[in-house]
Design a protein around this motif. Structure first.
Motif, mmCIF file in Angstrom:
data_model
loop_
_atom_site.group_PDB
_atom_site.id
_atom_site.type_symbol
_atom_site.label_atom_id
_atom_site.label_comp_id
_atom_site.label_asym_id
_atom_site.label_seq_id
_atom_site.Cartn_x
_atom_site.Cartn_y
_atom_site.Cartn_z
ATOM 1 N N SER A 168 0.496 -1.139 0.085
ATOM 2 C CA SER A 168 -0.113 -0.255 -0.434
ATOM 3 C C SER A 168 0.939 0.777 0.002
ATOM 4 O O SER A 168 1.031 1.726 1.264
ATOM 5 C CB SER A 168 -0.801 -0.081 1.053
ATOM 6 O OG SER A 168 -1.969 1.486 1.501
ATOM 7 N N ASP A 177 -9.833 7.042 0.168
ATOM 8 C CA ASP A 177 -10.428 5.831 -0.727
ATOM 9 C C ASP A 177 -9.198 5.119 -1.320
ATOM 10 O O ASP A 177 -9.820 3.720 -1.998
ATOM 11 C CB ASP A 177 -11.571 6.604 -2.021
ATOM 12 C CG ASP A 177 -10.470 7.841 -3.015
ATOM 13 O OD1 ASP A 177 -9.560 8.043 -2.281
ATOM 14 O OD2 ASP A 177 -10.361 7.370 -4.259
ATOM 15 N N LYS A 178 -8.526 5.562 -1.658
ATOM 16 C CA LYS A 178 -6.672 4.167 -2.125
ATOM 17 C C LYS A 178 -6.959 3.187 -1.322
ATOM 18 O O LYS A 178 -6.560 2.116 -1.000
ATOM 19 C CB LYS A 178 -5.859 5.390 -2.266
ATOM 20 C CG LYS A 178 -4.876 4.374 -3.208
ATOM 21 C CD LYS A 178 -3.894 5.359 -3.438
ATOM 22 C CE LYS A 178 -2.641 4.631 -4.269
ATOM 23 N NZ LYS A 178 -1.516 5.490 -5.080
ATOM 24 N N ARG A 179 -6.791 4.142 0.384
ATOM 25 C CA ARG A 179 -6.841 3.011 1.285
ATOM 26 C C ARG A 179 -7.841 1.412 1.066
ATOM 27 O O ARG A 179 -7.301 0.800 2.198
ATOM 28 C CB ARG A 179 -6.464 3.377 2.813
ATOM 29 C CG ARG A 179 -5.079 4.046 3.198
ATOM 30 C CD ARG A 179 -4.981 4.379 5.016
ATOM 31 N NE ARG A 179 -5.834 5.652 4.221
ATOM 32 C CZ ARG A 179 -5.292 6.838 3.435
ATOM 33 N NH1 ARG A 179 -4.160 7.538 4.049
ATOM 34 N NH2 ARG A 179 -6.388 7.606 4.407
ATOM 35 N N THR A 180 -9.377 1.842 1.231
ATOM 36 C CA THR A 180 -10.193 1.509 1.492
ATOM 37 C C THR A 180 -9.716 0.013 -0.359
ATOM 38 O O THR A 180 -10.445 -0.592 0.303
ATOM 39 C CB THR A 180 -11.648 2.181 1.043
ATOM 40 O OG1 THR A 180 -11.626 2.855 2.157
ATOM 41 C CG2 THR A 180 -13.078 1.069 0.809
ATOM 42 N N LYS A 181 -9.401 0.587 -1.396
ATOM 43 C CA LYS A 181 -8.981 0.098 -2.974
ATOM 44 C C LYS A 181 -8.149 -1.102 -2.332
ATOM 45 O O LYS A 181 -8.138 -2.166 -2.475
ATOM 46 C CB LYS A 181 -8.834 0.649 -3.902
ATOM 47 C CG LYS A 181 -10.385 1.570 -4.094
ATOM 48 C CD LYS A 181 -9.914 2.009 -5.723
ATOM 49 C CE LYS A 181 -10.713 3.088 -6.157
ATOM 50 N NZ LYS A 181 -10.356 4.506 -7.166
ATOM 51 N N PHE A 182 -7.442 -0.829 -1.499
ATOM 52 C CA PHE A 182 -6.660 -2.054 -0.702
ATOM 53 C C PHE A 182 -7.028 -2.736 0.076
ATOM 54 O O PHE A 182 -6.215 -4.122 -0.485
ATOM 55 C CB PHE A 182 -5.496 -1.275 -0.427
ATOM 56 C CG PHE A 182 -3.891 -2.059 0.204
ATOM 57 C CD1 PHE A 182 -2.716 -2.670 -1.214
ATOM 58 C CD2 PHE A 182 -3.841 -1.751 1.023
ATOM 59 C CE1 PHE A 182 -2.255 -3.200 -0.979
ATOM 60 C CE2 PHE A 182 -2.308 -2.940 1.277
ATOM 61 C CZ PHE A 182 -2.091 -3.007 0.518
ATOM 62 N N ARG A 184 -10.150 -4.600 -0.083
ATOM 63 C CA ARG A 184 -10.599 -4.647 -0.700
ATOM 64 C C ARG A 184 -10.111 -5.398 -1.947
ATOM 65 O O ARG A 184 -10.111 -6.718 -2.393
ATOM 66 C CB ARG A 184 -11.492 -3.788 -2.009
ATOM 67 C CG ARG A 184 -12.803 -3.517 -1.323
ATOM 68 C CD ARG A 184 -13.409 -3.171 -2.261
ATOM 69 N NE ARG A 184 -13.253 -2.010 -3.250
ATOM 70 C CZ ARG A 184 -14.148 -0.673 -2.759
ATOM 71 N NH1 ARG A 184 -14.325 -0.302 -1.712
ATOM 72 N NH2 ARG A 184 -13.475 0.384 -3.710
ATOM 73 N N LYS A 185 -8.383 -5.127 -2.181
ATOM 74 C CA LYS A 185 -7.756 -5.847 -2.965
ATOM 75 C C LYS A 185 -7.016 -6.968 -2.103
ATOM 76 O O LYS A 185 -6.784 -8.311 -2.801
ATOM 77 C CB LYS A 185 -6.013 -4.683 -3.311
ATOM 78 C CG LYS A 185 -5.535 -5.794 -4.270
ATOM 79 C CD LYS A 185 -4.258 -4.911 -4.323
ATOM 80 C CE LYS A 185 -3.343 -5.717 -5.401
ATOM 81 N NZ LYS A 185 -1.435 -4.835 -6.038
ATOM 82 N N SER A 188 -9.384 -9.881 -2.489
ATOM 83 C CA SER A 188 -9.897 -10.487 -3.450
ATOM 84 C C SER A 188 -8.819 -11.937 -3.504
ATOM 85 O O SER A 188 -8.814 -11.978 -3.963
ATOM 86 C CB SER A 188 -10.228 -9.372 -4.343
ATOM 87 O OG SER A 188 -9.019 -8.845 -4.923
#
Length: 190
Positions: A168, A177-182, A184-185, A188
Protein backbone atom coordinates in the motif's frame (compact mmCIF):
# COMPACT_ATOMS: atom_id res chain seq x y z
CA UNK A 1 -2.45 -26.97 9.18
CA UNK A 2 -3.42 -23.33 9.57
CA UNK A 3 -2.63 -19.86 8.29
CA UNK A 4 -0.23 -17.88 10.45
CA UNK A 5 -0.21 -14.08 10.40
CA UNK A 6 2.94 -12.33 11.63
CA UNK A 7 1.88 -8.79 12.53
CA UNK A 8 4.59 -6.19 13.20
CA UNK A 9 3.06 -2.82 14.06
CA UNK A 10 2.86 -1.33 17.57
CA UNK A 11 -0.25 0.81 17.13
CA UNK A 12 -3.63 -0.89 16.85
CA UNK A 13 -5.12 2.30 15.36
CA UNK A 14 -2.88 1.98 12.30
CA UNK A 15 -3.76 1.07 8.73
CA UNK A 16 -1.67 -2.07 9.27
CA UNK A 17 -4.24 -3.10 11.91
CA UNK A 18 -7.02 -2.43 9.38
CA UNK A 19 -5.16 -4.77 7.01
CA UNK A 20 -4.93 -7.39 9.75
CA UNK A 21 -8.67 -7.05 10.39
CA UNK A 22 -9.41 -7.46 6.65
CA UNK A 23 -7.25 -10.59 6.50
CA UNK A 24 -8.98 -12.07 9.56
CA UNK A 25 -12.40 -11.25 8.10
CA UNK A 26 -11.50 -13.05 4.87
CA UNK A 27 -10.10 -16.10 6.70
CA UNK A 28 -13.23 -16.29 8.86
CA UNK A 29 -15.44 -16.05 5.76
CA UNK A 30 -13.54 -18.99 4.26
CA UNK A 31 -13.71 -20.89 7.60
CA UNK A 32 -9.93 -21.15 7.66
CA UNK A 33 -8.18 -21.62 10.97
CA UNK A 34 -5.40 -19.19 11.81
CA UNK A 35 -2.81 -18.14 14.36
CA UNK A 36 -1.81 -14.53 14.96
CA UNK A 37 1.71 -13.70 16.05
CA UNK A 38 1.41 -10.06 17.17
CA UNK A 39 5.03 -9.29 17.93
CA UNK A 40 4.43 -6.00 19.74
CA UNK A 41 1.40 -7.19 21.72
CA UNK A 42 3.41 -10.28 22.74
CA UNK A 43 6.22 -7.97 23.96
CA UNK A 44 8.62 -9.93 21.77
CA UNK A 45 12.20 -8.86 22.46
CA UNK A 46 13.93 -8.70 19.06
CA UNK A 47 17.41 -8.14 20.49
CA UNK A 48 19.85 -11.03 20.48
CA UNK A 49 21.31 -11.21 23.97
CA UNK A 50 24.58 -12.81 25.06
CA UNK A 51 22.66 -15.91 26.24
CA UNK A 52 21.01 -16.16 22.78
CA UNK A 53 24.32 -15.96 20.98
CA UNK A 54 25.82 -18.66 23.19
CA UNK A 55 23.28 -21.10 21.69
CA UNK A 56 22.83 -19.52 18.26
CA UNK A 57 25.39 -21.58 16.33
CA UNK A 58 23.71 -24.75 17.64
CA UNK A 59 20.28 -23.54 16.51
CA UNK A 60 19.01 -23.49 20.08
CA UNK A 61 17.27 -20.95 22.30
CA UNK A 62 16.01 -20.56 25.86
CA UNK A 63 13.42 -17.95 24.85
CA UNK A 64 10.00 -19.50 25.51
CA UNK A 65 8.28 -17.12 23.09
CA UNK A 66 10.66 -18.15 20.30
CA UNK A 67 9.92 -21.82 21.05
CA UNK A 68 6.18 -21.05 20.98
CA UNK A 69 6.50 -19.27 17.62
CA UNK A 70 8.44 -22.21 16.20
CA UNK A 71 5.66 -24.61 17.29
CA UNK A 72 3.11 -22.39 15.55
CA UNK A 73 5.19 -22.33 12.36
CA UNK A 74 5.39 -26.14 12.39
CA UNK A 75 1.56 -26.17 12.11
CA UNK A 76 1.46 -23.53 9.35
CA UNK A 77 0.57 -24.14 5.71
CA UNK A 78 0.15 -20.47 4.73
CA UNK A 79 2.12 -17.53 6.11
CA UNK A 80 1.15 -13.85 5.95
CA UNK A 81 3.44 -11.01 7.05
CA UNK A 82 1.89 -7.57 7.69
CA UNK A 83 4.21 -4.66 8.44
CA UNK A 84 5.12 -1.06 7.59
CA UNK A 85 8.25 -0.23 5.63
CA UNK A 86 10.27 2.09 7.84
CA UNK A 87 13.56 3.58 6.66
CA UNK A 88 13.19 1.49 3.48
CA UNK A 89 13.30 -1.74 5.48
CA UNK A 90 11.58 -4.07 7.95
CA UNK A 91 10.66 -2.83 11.43
CA UNK A 92 13.27 -3.89 14.00
CA UNK A 93 10.83 -6.22 15.77
CA UNK A 94 10.31 -8.23 12.55
CA UNK A 95 14.04 -8.34 11.82
CA UNK A 96 14.53 -9.68 15.35
CA UNK A 97 11.80 -12.27 14.77
CA UNK A 98 13.75 -13.55 11.76
CA UNK A 99 17.05 -13.48 13.68
CA UNK A 100 15.74 -15.29 16.75
CA UNK A 101 13.04 -17.65 15.38
CA UNK A 102 14.49 -18.78 12.05
CA UNK A 103 17.24 -20.81 13.66
CA UNK A 104 19.54 -23.39 12.16
CA UNK A 105 18.04 -26.91 12.18
CA UNK A 106 14.56 -25.40 12.55
CA UNK A 107 14.20 -23.31 9.39
CA UNK A 108 17.36 -24.25 7.51
CA UNK A 109 20.56 -26.21 7.56
CA UNK A 110 23.86 -25.28 6.04
CA UNK A 111 25.39 -27.01 3.03
CA UNK A 112 28.64 -26.29 1.24
CA UNK A 113 26.54 -24.45 -1.38
CA UNK A 114 24.55 -22.30 1.06
CA UNK A 115 21.34 -22.66 3.02
CA UNK A 116 18.81 -25.44 2.51
CA UNK A 117 15.39 -24.29 3.70
CA UNK A 118 13.31 -26.52 5.98
CA UNK A 119 9.98 -24.66 6.00
CA UNK A 120 8.87 -26.27 2.74
CA UNK A 121 5.56 -27.39 4.29
CA UNK A 122 4.42 -23.76 4.07
CA UNK A 123 2.79 -23.67 0.63
CA UNK A 124 2.00 -19.97 0.26
CA UNK A 125 3.47 -16.78 1.68
CA UNK A 126 2.05 -13.29 1.35
CA UNK A 127 3.98 -10.17 2.34
CA UNK A 128 1.69 -7.15 2.87
CA UNK A 129 3.41 -3.84 3.49
CA UNK A 130 2.56 -0.18 3.87
CA UNK A 131 4.81 2.66 2.84
CA UNK A 132 4.93 6.32 1.94
CA UNK A 133 6.84 5.41 -1.20
CA UNK A 134 5.50 4.14 -4.51
CA UNK A 135 6.11 0.44 -5.03
CA UNK A 136 8.10 1.09 -8.22
CA UNK A 137 10.51 3.22 -6.20
CA UNK A 138 11.03 0.51 -3.58
CA UNK A 139 11.74 -1.97 -6.39
CA UNK A 140 14.18 0.50 -7.92
CA UNK A 141 16.27 0.88 -4.75
CA UNK A 142 19.67 -0.75 -4.81
CA UNK A 143 19.22 -4.28 -3.52
CA UNK A 144 15.45 -3.77 -3.14
CA UNK A 145 15.20 -4.41 0.62
CA UNK A 146 11.76 -6.06 0.53
CA UNK A 147 11.68 -8.05 -2.72
CA UNK A 148 15.44 -8.49 -3.19
CA UNK A 149 16.52 -9.18 0.38
CA UNK A 150 13.54 -10.14 2.60
CA UNK A 151 11.64 -12.18 0.00
CA UNK A 152 14.26 -13.51 -2.43
CA UNK A 153 17.02 -14.14 0.11
CA UNK A 154 15.63 -14.49 3.62
CA UNK A 155 12.22 -16.10 3.04
CA UNK A 156 13.32 -18.28 0.14
CA UNK A 157 16.43 -19.19 2.14
CA UNK A 158 14.28 -20.86 4.80
CA UNK A 159 12.30 -22.80 2.19
CA UNK A 160 9.28 -20.55 1.66
CA UNK A 161 7.87 -20.46 -1.85
CA UNK A 162 4.93 -19.11 -3.80
CA UNK A 163 5.61 -15.68 -2.27
CA UNK A 164 3.55 -12.64 -3.28
CA UNK A 165 4.13 -9.02 -2.21
CA UNK A 166 1.38 -6.39 -1.93
CA UNK A 167 2.33 -2.84 -0.97
CA UNK A 168 0.00 0.00 0.00
CA UNK A 169 1.83 3.08 -1.24
CA UNK A 170 1.35 6.63 0.11
CA UNK A 171 -0.44 5.07 3.06
CA UNK A 172 -0.34 8.06 5.40
CA UNK A 173 -0.45 10.91 2.90
CA UNK A 174 -2.81 9.25 0.41
CA UNK A 175 -6.57 9.48 0.26
CA UNK A 176 -8.90 7.26 2.25
CA UNK A 177 -10.50 5.78 -0.89
CA UNK A 178 -7.08 4.48 -1.95
CA UNK A 179 -6.68 2.69 1.39
CA UNK A 180 -10.23 1.29 1.07
CA UNK A 181 -9.42 -0.04 -2.41
CA UNK A 182 -6.26 -1.66 -1.03
CA UNK A 183 -8.29 -3.46 1.65
CA UNK A 184 -10.65 -4.78 -1.05
CA UNK A 185 -7.63 -5.88 -3.08
CA UNK A 186 -6.37 -7.89 -0.11
CA UNK A 187 -9.73 -9.54 0.41
CA UNK A 188 -9.92 -10.54 -3.26
CA UNK A 189 -6.27 -11.68 -3.26
CA UNK A 190 -6.63 -14.05 -0.32
Amino acid sequence: MKTTIVFAHPWHGSFNKAILDAVIKKLNAKSKGYFIIDLNKDNFNPVLQKKDLALYSKGETTDKLVLSYQEILKETSELIFIFPIWWYDLPAVLKGFIDKVMLKNFSYFETKYGLKGLLTHINKTTVITTSEYPTWYLKFLSGNPIKGTFINKTLKGVGLRNIKWLNSEYTTSGKNDKRTKFLRKIESFL
